[in-house]
Design a protein around this motif. Sequence first.
Motif, mmCIF file in Angstrom:
data_model
loop_
_atom_site.group_PDB
_atom_site.id
_atom_site.type_symbol
_atom_site.label_atom_id
_atom_site.label_comp_id
_atom_site.label_asym_id
_atom_site.label_seq_id
_atom_site.Cartn_x
_atom_site.Cartn_y
_atom_site.Cartn_z
ATOM 1 N N GLU A 139 66.251 -74.707 -58.222
ATOM 2 C CA GLU A 139 67.030 -75.641 -59.177
ATOM 3 C C GLU A 139 66.030 -75.846 -60.139
ATOM 4 O O GLU A 139 66.554 -75.941 -61.470
ATOM 5 N N ARG A 140 64.589 -75.811 -60.209
ATOM 6 C CA ARG A 140 63.848 -76.152 -61.122
ATOM 7 C C ARG A 140 64.005 -74.627 -62.251
ATOM 8 O O ARG A 140 63.631 -75.209 -63.472
ATOM 9 N N PHE A 141 63.917 -73.625 -61.855
ATOM 10 C CA PHE A 141 64.001 -72.503 -62.680
ATOM 11 C C PHE A 141 65.332 -72.382 -63.503
ATOM 12 O O PHE A 141 65.450 -72.250 -64.598
ATOM 13 N N TRP A 142 66.418 -72.885 -62.824
ATOM 14 C CA TRP A 142 67.781 -72.961 -63.698
ATOM 15 C C TRP A 142 67.766 -74.197 -64.469
ATOM 16 O O TRP A 142 68.196 -73.855 -65.613
ATOM 17 N N LYS A 143 67.194 -75.125 -64.282
ATOM 18 C CA LYS A 143 67.056 -76.251 -65.134
ATOM 19 C C LYS A 143 66.077 -75.535 -66.242
ATOM 20 O O LYS A 143 66.763 -75.798 -67.508
ATOM 21 N N ALA A 144 65.043 -74.864 -66.166
ATOM 22 C CA ALA A 144 64.347 -74.476 -67.056
ATOM 23 C C ALA A 144 65.063 -73.597 -68.066
ATOM 24 O O ALA A 144 65.089 -73.349 -69.357
ATOM 25 N N PHE A 145 66.005 -72.359 -67.361
ATOM 26 C CA PHE A 145 66.865 -71.659 -68.106
ATOM 27 C C PHE A 145 67.830 -72.183 -69.030
ATOM 28 O O PHE A 145 67.758 -72.214 -70.205
ATOM 29 N N THR A 146 68.371 -73.131 -68.552
ATOM 30 C CA THR A 146 69.244 -74.066 -69.184
ATOM 31 C C THR A 146 68.523 -74.851 -70.469
ATOM 32 O O THR A 146 69.401 -74.943 -71.472
ATOM 33 N N SER A 147 67.680 -75.248 -70.059
ATOM 34 C CA SER A 147 66.817 -75.764 -71.253
ATOM 35 C C SER A 147 66.340 -75.101 -72.583
ATOM 36 O O SER A 147 66.621 -75.507 -73.593
ATOM 37 N N CYS A 148 66.028 -73.794 -72.001
ATOM 38 C CA CYS A 148 65.605 -72.879 -73.047
ATOM 39 C C CYS A 148 66.732 -72.429 -73.712
ATOM 40 O O CYS A 148 66.664 -72.167 -75.020
ATOM 41 N N MET A 149 67.935 -72.158 -73.091
ATOM 42 C CA MET A 149 69.316 -71.940 -73.811
ATOM 43 C C MET A 149 69.572 -72.847 -74.792
ATOM 44 O O MET A 149 70.057 -72.680 -75.983
ATOM 45 N N SER A 150 69.308 -74.152 -74.553
ATOM 46 C CA SER A 150 69.534 -75.309 -75.532
ATOM 47 C C SER A 150 68.517 -75.336 -76.652
ATOM 48 O O SER A 150 68.735 -75.682 -77.865
ATOM 49 N N ILE A 151 67.279 -75.263 -76.213
ATOM 50 C CA ILE A 151 66.234 -75.447 -77.122
ATOM 51 C C ILE A 151 66.225 -74.240 -78.106
ATOM 52 O O ILE A 151 66.031 -74.547 -79.205
ATOM 53 N N ASN A 152 66.167 -72.924 -77.635
ATOM 54 C CA ASN A 152 66.024 -71.843 -78.479
ATOM 55 C C ASN A 152 66.519 -70.617 -78.101
ATOM 56 O O ASN A 152 66.029 -69.952 -77.139
ATOM 57 N N PRO A 153 68.009 -70.553 -78.391
ATOM 58 C CA PRO A 153 68.779 -69.401 -77.553
ATOM 59 C C PRO A 153 68.261 -68.011 -77.863
ATOM 60 O O PRO A 153 68.277 -67.152 -76.962
ATOM 61 N N ASN A 154 67.475 -67.780 -78.973
ATOM 62 C CA ASN A 154 66.822 -66.591 -79.461
ATOM 63 C C ASN A 154 65.736 -66.253 -78.437
ATOM 64 O O ASN A 154 65.223 -65.157 -78.333
ATOM 65 N N SER A 155 65.046 -67.273 -77.774
ATOM 66 C CA SER A 155 63.988 -66.976 -77.023
ATOM 67 C C SER A 155 64.309 -66.649 -75.524
ATOM 68 O O SER A 155 63.430 -66.039 -74.666
ATOM 69 N N VAL A 156 65.611 -66.592 -75.001
ATOM 70 C CA VAL A 156 65.944 -66.682 -73.844
ATOM 71 C C VAL A 156 65.485 -65.358 -73.016
ATOM 72 O O VAL A 156 65.312 -65.391 -71.862
ATOM 73 N N ARG A 157 65.902 -64.291 -73.778
ATOM 74 C CA ARG A 157 65.414 -62.779 -73.387
ATOM 75 C C ARG A 157 63.985 -62.786 -72.816
ATOM 76 O O ARG A 157 63.775 -62.388 -71.610
ATOM 77 N N GLY A 158 62.945 -63.193 -73.895
ATOM 78 C CA GLY A 158 61.607 -63.273 -73.451
ATOM 79 C C GLY A 158 61.317 -64.058 -72.303
ATOM 80 O O GLY A 158 60.626 -64.077 -71.303
ATOM 81 N N ILE A 159 62.032 -65.343 -72.229
ATOM 82 C CA ILE A 159 61.905 -66.477 -71.053
ATOM 83 C C ILE A 159 62.346 -65.852 -69.763
ATOM 84 O O ILE A 159 61.416 -66.177 -68.886
ATOM 85 N N VAL A 160 63.625 -65.248 -69.731
ATOM 86 C CA VAL A 160 63.947 -64.651 -68.562
ATOM 87 C C VAL A 160 63.017 -63.580 -67.942
ATOM 88 O O VAL A 160 62.699 -63.366 -66.858
ATOM 89 N N THR A 161 62.569 -62.903 -68.925
ATOM 90 C CA THR A 161 61.430 -61.732 -68.401
ATOM 91 C C THR A 161 60.203 -62.449 -67.786
ATOM 92 O O THR A 161 59.546 -62.094 -66.754
ATOM 93 N N LEU A 162 59.494 -63.756 -68.468
ATOM 94 C CA LEU A 162 58.552 -64.321 -67.654
ATOM 95 C C LEU A 162 58.820 -64.869 -66.438
ATOM 96 O O LEU A 162 58.238 -64.978 -65.600
#
Length: 492
Positions: free
Chosen positions: A421-444
Amino acid sequence: MIYPRFMTDSFWNFSEACELVGARYPAIPLGLITVAALLPKSWNVRLVNRNTEELAESDLAWANMVMTGGMLFQQADTLDLIEMCRARGLPVAVGGPDVSSSPHRYAAANFRVIGEAEGILDKFIAAWEEGQREGTFEAPKFQVDVTKTPIPRFDLLKFDQYLYIGVQFSRGCPFTCEFCDIIELYGRAPRTKTHAQMLAELEALYRLGYRGHVDFVDDNLIGNKKAIKAFLPALESWIKEHDYPFELTRKTQNTRRSIADSVHKIYRAGMSVTAGFIVGFDTEKGSVAQPMIDLIEEANIPIAMVGLLYALPNTQLTRRLAREGRLHVDHDAAPAGKGDQCTAGVNYDTKRPRLDILRDYRKILERIYDPDAFCGRLERLAAMLDCSDRRKELPKGDIRGRVSTIKLVHDLMSRLPEGRERFWKAFTSCMSINPNSVRGIVTLMAFYLHVGPYSRYVMKQIDRQIEDIERGRFVAPKLLPPTAAEPIAVND
């Protein structure tokens, strides 16, 4: 050419992250394919990486000679390979960092190549072609002209087996870290390849069809700031001309400045940082756990490799500990079943109580790889990363393109051992904050599949050591007798 196995229980293997995108290992055997490029054109070369594929009996039957070797934590498999070859009457040559630092460990090999291959391989080749089947060949230190190093044999690689491809621009490091063996192996004067050389290496990768992550594996990429500043514009132009086929990483060393501010500056340039931390220095006057945790949190570094200090062979640290009578017997033998300095560290008698060091280390691992703390760093990182100039789609052929981001996220969430649940929240938060960063964030996030459970594994190992000390079961390792040997001077 056989690349030995690294011990499986290691911070660096990222096996789960590899599996998500269909790779088998993070990094390529760059040293071996560079040696392959130095061999006569008439020699037929076959590469087997024991970290990604099985070594078949037919491979050994095909060969006239085996060339192998690597780092300290490949020592056990290298020794097994030597034994395997000798049993078949197959000559075996060993080289690489651990062989250069501890050649006595490899006495069973037919040939030992010590030092930088470019500086001695011609003599080895001549000896082989003259019929010699035993010998030691040692290169003069720090004298190799890397501007004459050929393009590595990238054609020997199976690209789809690796998360990223490594290239090398410079060799040697100007810093004098006591615990590091780089300056002992390669000197303190950074030697750099020419711009044309480096672009030719990238061009070779491009023409072979590779697309994806390229890592500069240098001892210290910014050791020669003038050289790297001159090279970066040429690199930028090449990348643009080729429609951004590669994503690049870099390293930095920050001294006499705010480390957190320096890391944030790198984030604002669209690059992420993987950092290393060490516990167990003589200079530690008290607990270092909380300051280290605070820095990792302030700097927002998701992947922090925290290890125990390990006295590597052929370093200033090891020689000092030997003079002081604090070095353990067999300090230069890779510990059985220990994959890196996370579980194999502290091969010397510490100044600070060993129990305090182990407690500090455990506390750091527990705190930084707690799912909530890890995800918090990801969210803050996403807010800082400037990915506006990043290619929106992966280039055709990039291994990461095998799996869509959505499928990757789904697979990732289903495999997470904790904190979904915490990781899903982080993913949706990153999508909202900076969509261009998502590929890198998901890798991490994918890396957490390894570093999360691995940190718990290490903590269990450390708990056993702590319990042994607390209950009086700890048996102090035997010490080498003090030596009066002077430290070996290094090139400056």
